[in-house]
Every structure is written in structure tokens, then in C-alpha cells.
Design an enzyme around this catalytic site. Sequence first.
Site, PDB file in Angstrom:
ATOM      1  N   ILE A 107       0.811  -1.452  -0.091  1.00  0.00           N
ATOM      2  CA  ILE A 107       0.039   0.233  -0.131  1.00  0.00           C
ATOM      3  C   ILE A 107       1.110   1.287   0.179  1.00  0.00           C
ATOM      4  CG2 ILE A 107      -1.645  -0.830   0.557  1.00  0.00           C
ATOM      5  CD1 ILE A 107      -1.237   0.034   3.885  1.00  0.00           C
ATOM      6  N   ASP A 108       0.146   2.735  -0.765  1.00  0.00           N
ATOM      7  CA  ASP A 108       1.545   3.822  -0.875  1.00  0.00           C
ATOM      8  C   ASP A 108       1.910   3.657   0.270  1.00  0.00           C
ATOM      9  OD1 ASP A 108       0.643   3.412  -3.624  1.00  0.00           O
ATOM     10  OD2 ASP A 108      -1.285   5.112  -3.163  1.00  0.00           O
ATOM     11  N   LYS A 109       3.342   4.543   0.457  1.00  0.00           N
ATOM     12  CA  LYS A 109       3.422   5.197   1.630  1.00  0.00           C
ATOM     13  C   LYS A 109       2.845   6.427   2.127  1.00  0.00           C
ATOM     14  CE  LYS A 109       6.809   9.136   3.134  1.00  0.00           C
ATOM     15  NZ  LYS A 109       7.474  10.175   2.496  1.00  0.00           N
ATOM     16  N   THR A 128      -0.495   5.781   2.389  1.00  0.00           N
ATOM     17  CA  THR A 128      -1.673   5.149   2.831  1.00  0.00           C
ATOM     18  C   THR A 128      -2.013   4.385   4.214  1.00  0.00           C
ATOM     19  OG1 THR A 128      -2.706   5.011   0.325  1.00  0.00           O
ATOM     20  CG2 THR A 128      -3.910   3.420   2.079  1.00  0.00           C
ATOM     21  N   ARG A 146      -6.891   5.575  -5.556  1.00  0.00           N
ATOM     22  CA  ARG A 146      -7.325   7.301  -6.310  1.00  0.00           C
ATOM     23  C   ARG A 146      -7.019   7.959  -7.697  1.00  0.00           C
ATOM     24  NH1 ARG A 146      -0.839   7.122  -3.984  1.00  0.00           N
ATOM     25  NH2 ARG A 146      -0.921  10.163  -4.441  1.00  0.00           N
TER      26      ARG A 146
END
EC number: 5.4.99.-
Length: 310
Positions: A141-143, A145, A242
Site C-alpha cells: 500500500i502506498d507510503k 496510505t 486514487r
Amino acid sequence: MIEEETRIVWRADESAEGERIDKAVTSLDDDWSRSAVQAWIKEGRVTVNGRTVKANYRLEAGDEVIVSVPPVEELAVEPEPIPLDVRYEDEDVIVVNKPRGMVVHPAPGNTSGTLVNALLAHCRDLSGIGGVARPGIVHRIDKDTSGLLMVAKNDLAHQSLAAQLKAHSVDRIYLAIVHGNIPHNRGTVDAPIGRDPHDRKKMAINHKNGKPAVTHFAVLEHWQQASLIECKLETGRTHQIRVHMASIGHPLIGDPVYGPKKNRYPIQGQALHAKVLGFDHPRTGKRIRLEAELPKDMEKLISYIRAENH
């Protein structure tokens, strides 16, 4: 076994015309830092039309760029005693609630402070399928998030979890706060996602080169200028929620990449939280379903927006 270097071949198009080579190469992979790429250029690992160049070389359309990425073993990934919010753990799997702002795994030029560094200190028995830099990492998962992430402790678990992700049998439900009052209560965005042809740092709806991507969403709370939504993923493309929400005119609050550059709301990073994670246990087959409460920054954001609407 010593891993061989990876050769990446890329041809610059018109969108890259005039861009510095170090900036352009950095944007080819989210895991590469500018400083690492500049070091590769100095070492002669980056060539343009068969010749080495300096970091300030300006690209021309049609240039063939070859990047010789050094083997992952060159990354010195050390265990670090970083606190972890562990939500499930046994001999095969560990599930953590990742805080916003933490990178999942090391990359060239960024080898500390990541979730992998913390995991190596917490439990040294992680699967080796992901390589030295990504032990145990099945998905990311994104930094910016927050939320639940499953990690494999051995290769059997890694293979099973990866197969479940590929078969879309893993339950992944996110909570997000988006700009604008979505007029309906639920919807589905079914649009392929690929690299943005005009900005290689971004993903975009890409019908020509994109991969299938499906996001189902339900509106939990309507406000005048924002909406609280729950998103269920069928696929797991990079930046999927996103990109999909921005594509229908409702980018995530706090997301400077796909939404407004200026953020007037009290949150750093996109308002996105991986709330629910469900999967079949790799060894027993038992269904495991975990849920992580909203982080304090998203609770604060919701209170702020509710106050604005009174």
C-alpha cells in the site's frame, strides 16, 4: 546465489523531450530515488543511444535509454527496532496496521525506516520470494496510505497469498474521504489503469496500455464539499482508488498527485485507509478477516468537515 543486474530499456517519447536524464530515469520506477539514479549515471549504468551521459543530459524524442539496475543484494537492509501494530501473527503470516508515512520496503537510496526494516527486527523468518529488499512482501500500500497489510513468513505462505491476490479472492476494503458531494450512494469504476503517457510519475486511465481495474464504492456520509466512502477492490493496480476516484471528479483529500496541489485540510497525505483484509490461511484454509479502525488523523479530518457543515 548472486542475483544478476536488471537491464531496463526505454525509448523517450515527445513528452520526455528536454527533460533531464536523471529525473526521467527516476520516474521509471516508484522505488528508485533521484540520488541512487545519479550514482548509477556516474557509474556508467545509464546509457543513451549506447553512450554514457551526465545527469544533466537533456533527452530528445527517440532516445534509447538503457538502465543497468544493480543487483538487489547491494542493498544493505538492516533490522530496525521500529514499533509495529501487529493485528495477526502465526508461523505463516503476519498482518500489520501500517501507519501513514511509512514506506513498505527499501529501495536504492532509501534503505531504512521501512516496514521491512521493522519486520526484520520483529521476526526474522520472512519468505525469500520477494528478494533481499522485499522479504515477505506479497502486496503493497502506498507510503501515505494507512492500514492492513499481510506479509508472508515462508515461501508456502507467499505463494498461497499471491495466488489469492491474483484470483481476486482477497477481501480489501478501504475508507477514503474525497472532494465533492457524490450525488449517488454507490457506484463502480471499471476503467483500465496504466502509466500516464504525459507524466511517468503518475498512473492514469489508459485504454490503450492499461490493465483491467475495478473499484466498487459506497458513500457512507455526504457533506457539502466532501464525501466519506468505502471502496472495495476487485483488482489491485498501483494508485487504483486514487486514480479511479479522480477520474470521476472526486479525488482524495490530501492527494497532491491526483487532486488539488494545495491542501486546506488537516491531513498530510491522501485520506485513504485499508480498513478490512480477508484471506484464506495458507496452511489451514480457514478464512481470516481483520479490521483496523480509522487512524486519528482521518478521525480528526472527519470532525473538521462535519464542523464545517454545521
